[in-house]
Scaffold this motif. Structure first.
Motif, PDB file in Angstrom:
ATOM      1  N   LEU A  64      -7.088  34.686  42.442  1.00  0.00           N
ATOM      2  CA  LEU A  64      -8.084  35.701  42.100  1.00  0.00           C
ATOM      3  C   LEU A  64      -7.778  37.011  42.831  1.00  0.00           C
ATOM      4  O   LEU A  64      -8.104  38.084  42.352  1.00  0.00           O
ATOM      5  CB  LEU A  64      -9.484  35.214  42.488  1.00  0.00           C
ATOM      6  N   ASP A  65      -7.148  36.913  43.989  1.00  0.00           N
ATOM      7  CA  ASP A  65      -6.865  38.109  44.778  1.00  0.00           C
ATOM      8  C   ASP A  65      -5.589  38.822  44.324  1.00  0.00           C
ATOM      9  O   ASP A  65      -5.308  39.914  44.771  1.00  0.00           O
ATOM     10  CB  ASP A  65      -6.704  37.741  46.261  1.00  0.00           C
ATOM     11  N   ASP A  66      -4.809  38.161  43.468  1.00  0.00           N
ATOM     12  CA  ASP A  66      -3.532  38.755  43.087  1.00  0.00           C
ATOM     13  C   ASP A  66      -3.726  40.021  42.270  1.00  0.00           C
ATOM     14  O   ASP A  66      -3.078  41.038  42.501  1.00  0.00           O
ATOM     15  CB  ASP A  66      -2.711  37.742  42.296  1.00  0.00           C
ATOM     16  N   GLY A  67      -4.611  39.994  41.275  1.00  0.00           N
ATOM     17  CA  GLY A  67      -4.835  41.156  40.426  1.00  0.00           C
ATOM     18  C   GLY A  67      -5.949  42.023  40.965  1.00  0.00           C
ATOM     19  O   GLY A  67      -6.817  41.564  41.699  1.00  0.00           O
ATOM     20  N   CYS A  68      -5.933  43.325  40.584  1.00  0.00           N
ATOM     21  CA  CYS A  68      -6.957  44.248  41.084  1.00  0.00           C
ATOM     22  C   CYS A  68      -7.105  45.398  40.099  1.00  0.00           C
ATOM     23  O   CYS A  68      -6.186  46.232  39.961  1.00  0.00           O
ATOM     24  CB  CYS A  68      -6.578  44.765  42.466  1.00  0.00           C
ATOM     25  N   ASP A  69      -8.236  45.426  39.395  1.00  0.00           N
ATOM     26  CA  ASP A  69      -8.551  46.510  38.461  1.00  0.00           C
ATOM     27  C   ASP A  69      -7.437  46.733  37.436  1.00  0.00           C
ATOM     28  O   ASP A  69      -7.048  47.868  37.145  1.00  0.00           O
ATOM     29  CB  ASP A  69      -8.805  47.803  39.242  1.00  0.00           C
TER      30      ASP A  69
ATOM     31  N   LEU B 188     -12.235  47.674  45.630  1.00  0.00           N
ATOM     32  CA  LEU B 188     -11.704  46.958  46.795  1.00  0.00           C
ATOM     33  C   LEU B 188     -12.650  45.853  47.252  1.00  0.00           C
ATOM     34  O   LEU B 188     -12.207  44.787  47.697  1.00  0.00           O
ATOM     35  CB  LEU B 188     -11.460  47.935  47.947  1.00  0.00           C
ATOM     36  N   ASN B 189     -13.949  46.086  47.154  1.00  0.00           N
ATOM     37  CA  ASN B 189     -14.898  45.044  47.546  1.00  0.00           C
ATOM     38  C   ASN B 189     -14.773  43.801  46.678  1.00  0.00           C
ATOM     39  O   ASN B 189     -15.134  42.701  47.102  1.00  0.00           O
ATOM     40  CB  ASN B 189     -16.326  45.589  47.476  1.00  0.00           C
ATOM     41  N   GLY B 190     -14.246  43.970  45.454  1.00  0.00           N
ATOM     42  CA  GLY B 190     -14.018  42.814  44.597  1.00  0.00           C
ATOM     43  C   GLY B 190     -12.652  42.192  44.780  1.00  0.00           C
ATOM     44  O   GLY B 190     -12.440  41.028  44.417  1.00  0.00           O
ATOM     45  N   CYS B 191     -11.726  42.950  45.354  1.00  0.00           N
ATOM     46  CA  CYS B 191     -10.338  42.474  45.505  1.00  0.00           C
ATOM     47  C   CYS B 191     -10.012  42.025  46.927  1.00  0.00           C
ATOM     48  O   CYS B 191      -9.299  41.041  47.119  1.00  0.00           O
ATOM     49  CB  CYS B 191      -9.358  43.568  45.095  1.00  0.00           C
ATOM     50  N   VAL B 192     -10.499  42.758  47.904  1.00  0.00           N
ATOM     51  CA  VAL B 192     -10.188  42.445  49.294  1.00  0.00           C
ATOM     52  C   VAL B 192     -11.178  41.398  49.790  1.00  0.00           C
ATOM     53  O   VAL B 192     -12.278  41.722  50.271  1.00  0.00           O
ATOM     54  CB  VAL B 192     -10.233  43.705  50.168  1.00  0.00           C
ATOM     55  N   THR B 193     -10.803  40.143  49.679  1.00  0.00           N
ATOM     56  CA  THR B 193     -11.709  39.047  50.028  1.00  0.00           C
ATOM     57  C   THR B 193     -11.156  38.164  51.135  1.00  0.00           C
ATOM     58  O   THR B 193     -11.787  37.172  51.499  1.00  0.00           O
ATOM     59  CB  THR B 193     -11.989  38.188  48.782  1.00  0.00           C
ATOM     60  N   THR B 194     -10.000  38.489  51.663  1.00  0.00           N
ATOM     61  CA  THR B 194      -9.407  37.681  52.738  1.00  0.00           C
ATOM     62  C   THR B 194      -8.981  38.585  53.890  1.00  0.00           C
ATOM     63  O   THR B 194      -8.816  39.805  53.731  1.00  0.00           O
ATOM     64  CB  THR B 194      -8.170  36.910  52.236  1.00  0.00           C
ATOM     65  N   ASP B 195      -8.792  37.948  55.030  1.00  0.00           N
ATOM     66  CA  ASP B 195      -8.324  38.666  56.214  1.00  0.00           C
ATOM     67  C   ASP B 195      -6.963  39.296  55.962  1.00  0.00           C
ATOM     68  O   ASP B 195      -6.707  40.445  56.332  1.00  0.00           O
ATOM     69  CB  ASP B 195      -8.257  37.687  57.387  1.00  0.00           C
ATOM     70  N   GLU B 196      -6.082  38.567  55.297  1.00  0.00           N
ATOM     71  CA  GLU B 196      -4.737  39.073  55.013  1.00  0.00           C
ATOM     72  C   GLU B 196      -4.781  40.300  54.107  1.00  0.00           C
ATOM     73  O   GLU B 196      -4.035  41.272  54.299  1.00  0.00           O
ATOM     74  CB  GLU B 196      -3.882  37.980  54.368  1.00  0.00           C
ATOM     75  N   ALA B 197      -5.657  40.263  53.103  1.00  0.00           N
ATOM     76  CA  ALA B 197      -5.770  41.402  52.188  1.00  0.00           C
ATOM     77  C   ALA B 197      -6.286  42.636  52.915  1.00  0.00           C
ATOM     78  O   ALA B 197      -5.828  43.766  52.659  1.00  0.00           O
ATOM     79  CB  ALA B 197      -6.691  41.047  51.019  1.00  0.00           C
TER      80      ALA B 197
ATOM     81  N   HIS C 160     -18.179  51.507  53.818  1.00  0.00           N
ATOM     82  CA  HIS C 160     -18.510  50.959  52.498  1.00  0.00           C
ATOM     83  C   HIS C 160     -17.825  49.632  52.168  1.00  0.00           C
ATOM     84  O   HIS C 160     -18.231  48.982  51.213  1.00  0.00           O
ATOM     85  CB  HIS C 160     -18.173  51.988  51.408  1.00  0.00           C
ATOM     86  N   LEU C 161     -16.794  49.239  52.889  1.00  0.00           N
ATOM     87  CA  LEU C 161     -16.200  47.922  52.639  1.00  0.00           C
ATOM     88  C   LEU C 161     -17.104  46.840  53.227  1.00  0.00           C
ATOM     89  O   LEU C 161     -17.532  46.941  54.381  1.00  0.00           O
ATOM     90  CB  LEU C 161     -14.800  47.835  53.246  1.00  0.00           C
ATOM     91  N   THR C 162     -17.363  45.823  52.440  1.00  0.00           N
ATOM     92  CA  THR C 162     -18.317  44.795  52.858  1.00  0.00           C
ATOM     93  C   THR C 162     -17.675  43.639  53.591  1.00  0.00           C
ATOM     94  O   THR C 162     -18.359  42.915  54.313  1.00  0.00           O
ATOM     95  CB  THR C 162     -19.068  44.253  51.630  1.00  0.00           C
ATOM     96  N   ILE C 163     -16.376  43.424  53.426  1.00  0.00           N
ATOM     97  CA  ILE C 163     -15.725  42.292  54.066  1.00  0.00           C
ATOM     98  C   ILE C 163     -15.721  42.468  55.583  1.00  0.00           C
ATOM     99  O   ILE C 163     -15.440  43.553  56.098  1.00  0.00           O
ATOM    100  CB  ILE C 163     -14.281  42.107  53.542  1.00  0.00           C
ATOM    101  N   ASN C 164     -16.049  41.400  56.292  1.00  0.00           N
ATOM    102  CA  ASN C 164     -16.123  41.467  57.752  1.00  0.00           C
ATOM    103  C   ASN C 164     -15.637  40.140  58.336  1.00  0.00           C
ATOM    104  O   ASN C 164     -16.425  39.356  58.859  1.00  0.00           O
ATOM    105  CB  ASN C 164     -17.555  41.762  58.195  1.00  0.00           C
ATOM    106  N   PRO C 165     -14.334  39.884  58.285  1.00  0.00           N
ATOM    107  CA  PRO C 165     -13.804  38.603  58.765  1.00  0.00           C
ATOM    108  C   PRO C 165     -13.849  38.510  60.289  1.00  0.00           C
ATOM    109  O   PRO C 165     -14.147  39.487  60.985  1.00  0.00           O
ATOM    110  CB  PRO C 165     -12.361  38.625  58.261  1.00  0.00           C
ATOM    111  N   GLN C 166     -13.543  37.343  60.813  1.00  0.00           N
ATOM    112  CA  GLN C 166     -13.585  37.125  62.252  1.00  0.00           C
ATOM    113  C   GLN C 166     -12.568  37.989  62.992  1.00  0.00           C
ATOM    114  O   GLN C 166     -12.771  38.347  64.150  1.00  0.00           O
ATOM    115  CB  GLN C 166     -13.328  35.646  62.561  1.00  0.00           C
ATOM    116  N   SER C 167     -11.488  38.322  62.334  1.00  0.00           N
ATOM    117  CA  SER C 167     -10.454  39.145  62.978  1.00  0.00           C
ATOM    118  C   SER C 167     -10.885  40.592  63.159  1.00  0.00           C
ATOM    119  O   SER C 167     -10.250  41.352  63.891  1.00  0.00           O
ATOM    120  CB  SER C 167      -9.162  39.095  62.160  1.00  0.00           C
ATOM    121  N   GLY C 168     -11.980  41.009  62.493  1.00  0.00           N
ATOM    122  CA  GLY C 168     -12.470  42.376  62.626  1.00  0.00           C
ATOM    123  C   GLY C 168     -12.664  43.055  61.287  1.00  0.00           C
ATOM    124  O   GLY C 168     -12.001  42.713  60.303  1.00  0.00           O
TER     125      GLY C 168
END
Length: 359
Positions: A25-30, A64-73, A105-113
């Motif tokens: 799911l993270d491979d494609g973006c818009d 980006l909020n729909g695509c960036v869903t992992t720490d690596e991304a 505005h980015l909502t992702i907040n993983p443990q790494s920061g």
């Protein structure tokens, strides 16, 4: 003959969604094949058309909020923006604005920061190599200088919410810039000094204001370093001239003009624009002068004496426009009133002549 094949794609009924792995799911973006391709295309677009930032940044952030869903991304996003801001000419300001917007505005907040924390961590890696970079070869110093100017833009544009909800600048960046200035002046080759000049022209006023609020005299120390470099270092003549102009800029409060509260408080000593709106007078030879001229009083008194002389003629009944006097004969068609454009050109000519005379 049957047309069925073992190689045919799987069939799914309408409305059914297969359980695809999260990574796919993270491979494609818009509509793009990957997040990297999407982000890089947008960064290149901003570099070519910076005016589109205001209109397109919201959609970019939402995507980006729909695509960036992992720490690596998220780390990949930070690296792409950092590389663009430090490798593409004149993108440091736009990169800093972009970082500020995404940090809020980015909502992702993983443990790494979150985004801002990862960004500052990436900058810290470069910062820790400052001494080696400032002493390195031409390519290493060029990368280092790009990082320095990007960090300066981040300091000016990256907003952090304080404990009471107010927006403030990142103190860690201010501390970093101070140390970077010390590093640049400790290795006084030409391009290091040019980078320091650019940094101070960009942030000098803000840094000094902040330091003064804390009772620090760091800017005085930096100016002393500059004066020492001008006297002792073997830098080029042009660079020394740049440094002296920077000292001059700082002595004028970084080019800022403070408006005095009342006109009476303004004096030639405390207001650089004191003489700006003063009228221009002309001597008997047609040389212009203002109140800023050292011999103003003498010239102005001469002007008053001439006016008194004409007034005496008028009081005694003298006909200043009598016939036969070519200078006061109103009937002479060749002595019409001077055209405004010609008058303006004449004044400019007088001013230019006086400037050349003083050279």
């Amino acid at each position: 003959m049957s047309k069925l094949s073992v190689d045919a794609p799987e069939f799914y009924p309408s409305g059914y969604s297969p359980n695809l792995p999260e990574s796919s799911l993270d491979d494609g973006c818009d509509g793009y094949a990957s997040l990297t391709e999407y982000v890089q295309d947008f960064l290149n677009h901003l570099a070519e058309q910076p005016a589109c930032f205001e209109n397109e940044i919201a959609h970019f952030s939402e995507t980006l909020n729909g695509c960036v869903t992992t720490d690596e991304a998220l780390q990949e996003l930070v690296e792409l923006i950092y590389q663009q801001a430090t490798s593409v000419p004149n993108f440091s300001y736009m990169g800093a604005r972009l970082c500020n917007y995404l940090s809020h505005h980015l909502t992702i907040n993983p443990q790494s920061g979150n985004f801002r924390q990862l960004l500052l961590h990436r900058c810290r890696k470069e910062y820790e190599n400052r001494d080696e970079a400032a002493k390195g070869d031409e390519a290493a110093r060029k990368r280092f200088h790009a990082f320095v100017l990007f960090l300066a833009e981040l300091y000016l544009n990256l907003e952090i919410k304080g404990t009471k909800g107010q927006l403030t600048r990142a103190e860690i960046l201010q501390t970093g810039l101070h140390e970077l200035l010390n590093t640049l002046f400790s290795n006084p080759v030409d391009n290091n000094l040019i980078c320091a000049v650019k940094l101070l022209k960009l942030t000098g006023s803000v840094l000094e204001d902040s330091w003064k609020e804390k009772g620090k005299t760091y800017m005085d120390d930096i100016i002393q370093k500059i004066e020492n470099v001008v006297l002792d270092a073997s830098c080029s003549r042009d660079v020394k001239h740049m440094l002296l102009k920077l000292v001059e800029l700082r002595s004028s409060n970084w080019g800022r003009v403070h408006i005095t509260s009342t006109y009476r408080e303004a004096t030639p000593e405390n207001d650089p624009n004191y003489f700006m709106n003063e009228p221009t007078f002309y001597t008997s030879e047609g040389v212009p002068f203002t109140a800023a001229d050292p011999d103003y009083q003498e010239k102005y008194q001469e002007l008053l004496d001439r006016q008194d002389l004409f007034q005496e003629y008028a009081e005694n009944g003298a006909d200043l426009s009598g016939a036969g006097d070519p200078y006061f004969d109103d009937d002479d068609d060749d002595d019409e009133e001077m055209d405004p454009e010609i008058e303006e050109a004449y004044e400019k000519f007088c001013l230019e002549s006086e400037r050349k005379r003083k050279q």
